[in-house]
Scaffold this active site. Structure first.
Site, mmCIF file in Angstrom:
data_model
loop_
_atom_site.group_PDB
_atom_site.id
_atom_site.type_symbol
_atom_site.label_atom_id
_atom_site.label_comp_id
_atom_site.label_asym_id
_atom_site.label_seq_id
_atom_site.Cartn_x
_atom_site.Cartn_y
_atom_site.Cartn_z
ATOM 1 C CG HIS A 67 -2.166 -0.825 1.015
ATOM 2 N ND1 HIS A 67 -3.435 -0.306 1.146
ATOM 3 C CD2 HIS A 67 -2.327 -2.133 0.686
ATOM 4 C CE1 HIS A 67 -4.322 -1.259 0.906
ATOM 5 N NE2 HIS A 67 -3.675 -2.378 0.632
ATOM 6 C CB VAL A 71 -0.049 5.876 -2.323
ATOM 7 C CG1 VAL A 71 -0.543 7.318 -2.225
ATOM 8 C CG2 VAL A 71 -1.232 4.923 -2.486
ATOM 9 C CB SER A 77 2.859 8.495 2.005
ATOM 10 O OG SER A 77 2.507 7.453 1.103
ATOM 11 C CG HIS A 194 -3.585 -12.058 -1.863
ATOM 12 N ND1 HIS A 194 -4.538 -11.678 -2.794
ATOM 13 C CD2 HIS A 194 -3.119 -10.903 -1.325
ATOM 14 C CE1 HIS A 194 -4.630 -10.355 -2.806
ATOM 15 N NE2 HIS A 194 -3.775 -9.869 -1.920
ATOM 16 C CG ASP A 255 2.437 -22.847 0.649
ATOM 17 O OD1 ASP A 255 1.595 -21.978 0.318
ATOM 18 O OD2 ASP A 255 2.134 -23.825 1.363
#
Length: 332
Positions: A67, A71, A77, A194, A255
């Site tokens: 994130h 930006v 930031s 993820h 993994d």
């Protein structure tokens, strides 16, 4: 062979962004060699404590880094709190109620400041911590170039515009990566983070009551998984903040299980499953299959892509930036 207009536009954008990033200020591996030689050891030790306390902390730090870099470049930031004169990025639509780990950064920063006051930027600490977080849950190693400065500004508007959303379509996601100088390969490899992440019900409700059954292989395990998801995340409003692992097989291990889940059509977020199931995702589908069958190839590409992500910079931070004493506030 003729290409669809959307693909042509994405290729043109990629070329433009590559030129745009070609003159970015350089980062080096030995930036703190004389001024704070133990910084990497300090960050590693603190991350070991955080992950030992809760393995999910690894994913929190990696997400913070992502994130931050999308930006204004990787300039810390995302860590800034709102003040009377500054509107931070923590309340962006993709961050509010879900972006965490700020207290982890506070603790690491305090340790670094105690040994090397005013030397190491929060942006560098976050980048190093993200690498260590991945390693600590079984992921690959990569060298982290350093020398970033902390920005004195933040942008809620850019956070809302630049960061991919859970329900976003494939071409839109790819365009946002290309804008940062990242390739389609980087999209698929970095999405593999993820494998250790959690998602809120609010971000996967539309998926589990939408096309999940259409993409799923419909095994007894898959049906049980969907049933469990729906029981904790009702179709009507409620339970928005309840969480589920995006890799329900090995949620605390870095993994390639995430890619096997996509092959089974069980991606928790629409933005994940699109990598494999979208009719427009010919290249992304091939990469999902490749990383599902070759974990070493995934690890190698993930490490390479994380360096590219961490090297997203902007000249303003180098010229006008600072080393914050407190990651939440600009220096006074």
């Amino acid at each position: 062979m003729a290409f669809p207009l959307t693909i042509v536009l994405l290729i043109s954008l990629s070329i433009f962004i590559s030129c745009l990033h070609a003159s970015d200020p350089p980062l080096t591996l030995d930036y703190y060699a004389s001024t704070c030689p133990n910084v990497f050891d300090i960050v590693k030790k603190e991350m070991e404590c955080e992950v030992l306390e809760d393995p999910r902390n690894a994913a929190l730090v990696v997400r913070l880094h992502f994130h931050d870099c999308f930006v204004q470049g990787c300039d810390g930031s995302v860590l800034l709190d709102d003040t009377v004169t500054l509107r931070g990025e923590k309340k962006a639509s993709t961050s509010v109620n879900s972006l965490k780990g700020f207290d982890i950064m506070d603790r690491i920063k305090n340790k670094v400041e105690s040994e090397c006051p005013g030397i190491v930027s929060c942006a560098d600490i976050l980048t190093i911590a993200a690498r260590d977080a991945v390693i600590l849950v079984g992921g690959p190693y990569w060298d982290v170039p350093v020398g970033r400065k902390d920005s004195k500004t933040a942008s809620l508007e850019l956070a809302n515009a630049n960061l991919p959303a859970a329900e976003e379509g494939l071409l839109s996601i790819i365009s946002k990566f290309l804008y940062q100088g990242l390739s389609v390969t980087d999209v698929v490899a970095l999405s593999g983070a993820h494998t250790i992440g959690m998602a809120r019900c609010a971000n996967f409700r539309a998926r589990i009551y939408g096309d999940f059954e259409a993409t799923s292989v419909k095994t007894p395990e898959s049906e049980t998984y969907l049933s469990n998801l729906r029981s904790m995340c009702p179709a009507a409003l409620g339970g928005d903040n309840k969480e589920s692992a995006m890799d329900y097989v090995t949620p605390n291990l870095f993994d390639n299980s995430y890619y096997h889940i996509l092959l089974n059509g069980e991606g928790l977020l629409n933005s994940d499953q699109e990598l494999y199931s979208s009719a427009l995702g010919i290249q992304t589908k091939e990469l999902v299959i490749k990383y599902a069958h070759d974990p070493l190839a995934f690890f190698e590409q993930f490490a390479y892509s994380m360096v590219k992500l961490g090297n997203i910079t902007n000249l303003d931070s180098f010229v006008n930036g600072e080393v914050r004493q407190n990651c939440r506030f600009v220096n006074t």
